[in-house]
Scaffold this active site. Structure first.
Site, mmCIF file in Angstrom:
data_model
loop_
_atom_site.group_PDB
_atom_site.id
_atom_site.type_symbol
_atom_site.label_atom_id
_atom_site.label_comp_id
_atom_site.label_asym_id
_atom_site.label_seq_id
_atom_site.Cartn_x
_atom_site.Cartn_y
_atom_site.Cartn_z
ATOM 1 N N HIS A 144 1.214 -1.794 0.219
ATOM 2 C CA HIS A 144 0.052 -0.393 -0.120
ATOM 3 C C HIS A 144 1.071 0.975 -0.104
ATOM 4 O O HIS A 144 1.591 1.496 0.653
ATOM 5 C CB HIS A 144 -0.782 0.429 1.226
ATOM 6 C CG HIS A 144 -1.896 -0.751 1.429
ATOM 7 N ND1 HIS A 144 -3.110 -0.691 0.897
ATOM 8 C CD2 HIS A 144 -2.018 -2.231 1.447
ATOM 9 C CE1 HIS A 144 -3.614 -1.703 1.369
ATOM 10 N NE2 HIS A 144 -3.688 -2.722 1.083
ATOM 11 N N ASP B 102 0.108 4.081 0.704
ATOM 12 C CA ASP B 102 -0.858 5.161 1.291
ATOM 13 C C ASP B 102 -0.231 4.670 2.809
ATOM 14 O O ASP B 102 -0.929 5.107 3.859
ATOM 15 C CB ASP B 102 -1.939 5.828 1.097
ATOM 16 C CG ASP B 102 -3.112 4.344 1.129
ATOM 17 O OD1 ASP B 102 -2.751 3.464 0.972
ATOM 18 O OD2 ASP B 102 -4.112 4.779 0.591
ATOM 19 N N HIS C 81 -9.264 -7.606 -1.183
ATOM 20 C CA HIS C 81 -9.413 -8.129 0.553
ATOM 21 C C HIS C 81 -9.891 -8.785 0.382
ATOM 22 O O HIS C 81 -11.201 -8.832 0.460
ATOM 23 C CB HIS C 81 -8.121 -7.095 1.052
ATOM 24 C CG HIS C 81 -7.512 -6.234 0.817
ATOM 25 N ND1 HIS C 81 -7.134 -5.362 -0.083
ATOM 26 C CD2 HIS C 81 -6.459 -5.990 1.999
ATOM 27 C CE1 HIS C 81 -5.510 -4.867 0.032
ATOM 28 N NE2 HIS C 81 -5.211 -4.974 1.542
ATOM 29 N N GLU D 246 -9.830 -12.367 5.135
ATOM 30 C CA GLU D 246 -8.891 -11.530 6.807
ATOM 31 C C GLU D 246 -9.294 -11.387 7.406
ATOM 32 O O GLU D 246 -8.927 -11.921 8.711
ATOM 33 C CB GLU D 246 -7.923 -10.166 6.042
ATOM 34 C CG GLU D 246 -6.878 -9.332 7.096
ATOM 35 C CD GLU D 246 -6.521 -8.200 6.404
ATOM 36 O OE1 GLU D 246 -5.723 -7.702 6.919
ATOM 37 O OE2 GLU D 246 -7.354 -7.299 5.035
ATOM 38 N N ASP E 47 2.630 -5.667 2.457
ATOM 39 C CA ASP E 47 1.376 -5.031 2.501
ATOM 40 C C ASP E 47 1.707 -3.604 3.455
ATOM 41 O O ASP E 47 1.159 -2.479 2.105
ATOM 42 C CB ASP E 47 0.526 -5.875 3.921
ATOM 43 C CG ASP E 47 -0.744 -4.993 4.134
ATOM 44 O OD1 ASP E 47 -1.480 -4.705 3.098
ATOM 45 O OD2 ASP E 47 -1.710 -5.673 5.275
#
Length: 333
Positions: free
Chosen positions: A14, A16, A197, A200, A278
């Site tokens: 990611h 961000d 995703h 999870e 991640d």
């Protein structure tokens, strides 16, 4: 434990969630944005996870520090550019950087389509400067709801030729896949690949929905697949990869015990498992760290990890020619 004579790839990172603490501090000072700490050392303790949080949503709260300082488009450009520099510093050959433009725009009410453009430009310039190949994956941040995701999708589609895939991330349990089927229909019509995703913070049904309703050819995390033999067979037979992120799974309490991470059983079932970071800025890790965890804690052999590296080439959202170039890589300097 990375074999640097093979392609070094991170497919689930990611943008961000990989903002340097020093950058957060500098942007806060530049824009007079208050932070709940007095210095950079204290900030690192606040924005990074040293052990684990209570759950996925608590983990996601850590990302809020980084986006809280994105006060203008230059800041968005900067963190995109620095992500490519970080990839270079880790000796990555290829990285797929995913980002949620609505999430990045939210704190300071930036125009979402302009955030997309700033990120594209930052990554483009980073590639020129650092020589790392990078592609962008747009995220729909379901935590903000269906309408905001539509706004986010349209901003991404306005720059569709610079995006290779669409992802769905955020509050998996609270905002399940069926809410977003129309969004992903649009993405597929645009020619994008799909990664979601799933599994999870919800069960194996979430993974089935990601595949059947959203068109996913890769699954982010996918931990809950371990409880569904039919799904495991389906993933293997259809070469739907699982983007494993062991440290993140421990930190979000998706798993209690990293030594028993299901990625090893996934691997031995013939599923195309890859190993990824991640949110490395939040988790305070790099890709080398994850490979060491896979070797030292989960118990993969060096030969198995080499296969996982090559899985990443196969699973990458790249043309066949670009994959061939990665596979022909020689010994790194």
């Amino acid at each position: 434990m990375i074999d640097y004579t093979l392609p070094v790839i991170d497919l689930h990172r990611h943008l961000d969630g990989n903002i340097r603490p020093a950058t957060i501090w500098e942007l806060a000072q530049q824009h007079n944005i208050p932070l709940p700490v007095d210095n950079l050392a204290q900030l690192a303790d606040s924005v990074q996870i040293r052990d684990r949080t209570s759950d996925l949503l608590a983990f996601l709260k850590k990302l809020d520090y980084g986006v809280s300082v994105l006060a203008d488009l230059d800041a968005c450009y900067r963190i995109a550019y620095e992500n490519v520099q970080d990839a270079k510093n880790e000796s990555l050959d290829y990285v797929e950087l995913r980002f949620s433009p609505y999430y990045m725009a939210h704190a300071h009410k930036l125009p979402v389509d302009a955030v997309v453009e700033a990120v594209i430009n930052g990554v483009k310039d980073g590639q020129k400067e650092f020589g790392v190949k990078a592609n962008l994956i747009g995220i729909l941040s379901r935590t903000f709801g269906v309408d905001c995701c539509e706004l986010e999708l349209q901003a991404l589609l306005a720059h569709k030729d610079h995006i290779v895939a669409l992802d769905l991330a955020g509050d998996e349990a609270g905002y399940p896949a069926p809410l977003f089927s129309q969004h992903f229909n649009q993405a597929q019509r645009a020619g994008w690949a799909i990664t979601v995703h799933a599994g999870e913070a919800a069960g194996s049904d979430s993974i089935w929905n990601a595949i059947r309703l959203l068109g996913a050819s890769r699954i982010g995390h996918g931990v809950a697949a371990q409880n569904d033999d039919e799904l495991l067979d389906y993933l293997a037979e259809n070469q739907i990869g699982i983007e494993s992120c062991p440290t993140s799974n421990y930190q979000t309490t998706t798993l209690v015990d990293t030594a028993n991470h299901p990625m090893k059983s996934f691997f031995h079932r013939g599923i195309k498992v890859t190993l990824n970071t991640d949110d490395p800025g939040v988790s305070a890790i790099d890709l080398e760290h994850e490979y060491r965890v896979a070797y030292d804690v989960i118990g993969f052999t060096k030969e198995e990890l080499a296969t996982i590296q090559l899985n990443a080439v196969e699973q990458a959202f790249l043309s066949d020619d670009d994959k061939a170039k990665l596979k022909s890589k020689g010994v790194k300097k």
